[in-house]
Design an enzyme around this catalytic site. Structure first.
Site, mmCIF file in Angstrom:
data_model
loop_
_atom_site.group_PDB
_atom_site.id
_atom_site.type_symbol
_atom_site.label_atom_id
_atom_site.label_comp_id
_atom_site.label_asym_id
_atom_site.label_seq_id
_atom_site.Cartn_x
_atom_site.Cartn_y
_atom_site.Cartn_z
ATOM 1 N N SER A 70 -30.791 61.246 -37.708
ATOM 2 C CA SER A 70 -29.793 62.172 -37.154
ATOM 3 C C SER A 70 -30.331 63.597 -37.100
ATOM 4 C CB SER A 70 -28.519 62.170 -38.008
ATOM 5 O OG SER A 70 -27.919 60.907 -38.028
HETATM 6 N N1 SAH Z 1 -28.090 58.093 -41.479
HETATM 7 C C1 SAH Z 1 -29.303 57.862 -40.734
HETATM 8 C C2 SAH Z 1 -29.094 57.859 -39.222
HETATM 9 C C3 SAH Z 1 -28.838 56.527 -38.814
HETATM 10 S S1 SAH Z 1 -28.700 56.085 -37.127
HETATM 11 C C4 SAH Z 1 -30.400 58.820 -41.091
HETATM 12 O O1 SAH Z 1 -30.161 59.736 -41.881
HETATM 13 O O2 SAH Z 1 -31.522 58.633 -40.619
HETATM 14 C C5 SAH Z 1 -27.453 54.854 -37.379
HETATM 15 C C6 SAH Z 1 -27.871 53.644 -38.171
HETATM 16 O O3 SAH Z 1 -26.723 52.803 -38.303
HETATM 17 C C7 SAH Z 1 -28.948 52.783 -37.512
HETATM 18 O O4 SAH Z 1 -30.032 52.633 -38.386
HETATM 19 C C8 SAH Z 1 -28.244 51.450 -37.254
HETATM 20 O O5 SAH Z 1 -29.090 50.329 -37.390
HETATM 21 C C9 SAH Z 1 -27.157 51.468 -38.334
HETATM 22 N N2 SAH Z 1 -26.007 50.602 -38.087
HETATM 23 C C10 SAH Z 1 -25.388 50.323 -36.921
HETATM 24 N N3 SAH Z 1 -24.346 49.503 -37.117
HETATM 25 C C11 SAH Z 1 -24.290 49.267 -38.466
HETATM 26 C C12 SAH Z 1 -23.427 48.499 -39.309
HETATM 27 N N4 SAH Z 1 -22.402 47.784 -38.822
HETATM 28 N N5 SAH Z 1 -23.669 48.483 -40.626
HETATM 29 C C13 SAH Z 1 -24.710 49.174 -41.154
HETATM 30 N N6 SAH Z 1 -25.552 49.932 -40.418
HETATM 31 C C14 SAH Z 1 -25.347 49.974 -39.090
#
Ligand code: SAH
Length: 222
Positions: A70
């Site tokens: 992010s």
């Molecule tokens: N918080 C992260 C940004 C993540 S992007 C950081 O600091 O880098 C969003 C993430 O959510 C992705 O890795 C994706 O695979 C995950 N994601 C999507 N749907 C999800 C779900 N139902 N449960 C857990 N993770 C999920």
């Protein structure tokens, strides 16, 4: 708690991180606990190798598997909305790189984080172990929450949801906060903060447009 990382870094990296903190302040982040945490977490550890010059830009960046780390402003904004006190239990949905989890930990939270994409979780785990082995990482569908460790003082969703997953409200303490981007398209959301009342209902506040990768899973996009 967050321990000072046993890493060596160039003064240039440290300088860029300080500059990022100043930039976030300028963009309206006021919570000192959040700014200090961002000032302490080495984002380069969560970043793809060979892209050093992008590490402290205020922008999202691809981390593989169609996912992104992010934007620092978004990390700071969501962290600020959570209003965490030290020692509180926080659940993050969407570990991704692990950076947001590390920032929450640096703010003093006891962090649980859950991710669906196993290779991403494994990478994040490696880095988080270097920094703080008290962050608890889980593989699974975060729209179901993490009932085994519930209830939580706060829950943060870092992917765009079509609606509020009911399980997450159920797993919040009374007075607890859920920060979640919601939108009727997979790539465009509004940020919401929901606060749980004693009768199980929620107060909902909205905080403007954001752009996240889609939340998948049972109560996400399919
Ligand atoms: N918080 C992260 C940004 C993540 S992007 C950081 O600091 O880098 C969003 C993430 O959510 C992705 O890795 C994706 O695979 C995950 N994601 C999507 N749907 C999800 C779900 N139902 N449960 C857990 N993770 C999920």
């Amino acid at each position: 708690m967050f321990t000072t990382p046993p890493i060596s870094e160039s003064p240039v990296m440290a300088g860029r991180r300080n500059q990022l903190v100043a930039e976030l302040r300028q963009k309206g982040i006021v919570d000192e606990q959040v700014l200090q945490a961002i000032g302490r977490v080495p984002r380069q550890l969560f970043f793809p190798k060979d892209f050093e010059q992008f590490v402290y830009r205020d922008a999202p960046f691809p981390i593989g598997h169609g996912q992104t780390i992010s934007q620092p402003y978004t990390v700071a904004f969501q962290s600020q909305l959570l209003q965490i006190k030290s020692g509180e239990k926080v659940l993050e949905i969407g570990t991704g790189s692990g950076y947001q989890a590390a920032v929450l930990s640096a703010m003093g939270a006891h962090v649980f984080t859950i991710e669906t994409v196993l290779p991403l979780l494994k990478e994040a785990l490696k880095v988080l172990k270097i920094l703080d082995n008290q962050i608890q990482c889980f593989h699974g569908d975060g729209t179901l929450g993490l009932p085994a460790s519930a209830p939580y003082d706060a829950i943060i969703v870092t992917a765009g949801a079509p609606e509020v997953p009911k399980n997450l409200i159920d797993q919040l303490k009374v007075g607890g906060k859920l920060v979640i981007p919601i939108g009727d398209k997979p790539d465009s959301q509004t940020m919401y903060r929901l606060t749980k009342n004693s009768d199980g209902s929620v107060n909902k506040e909205s905080f403007g447009p954001f752009r996240f990768v889609p939340l998948k899973g049972k109560e996400g996009w399919n």
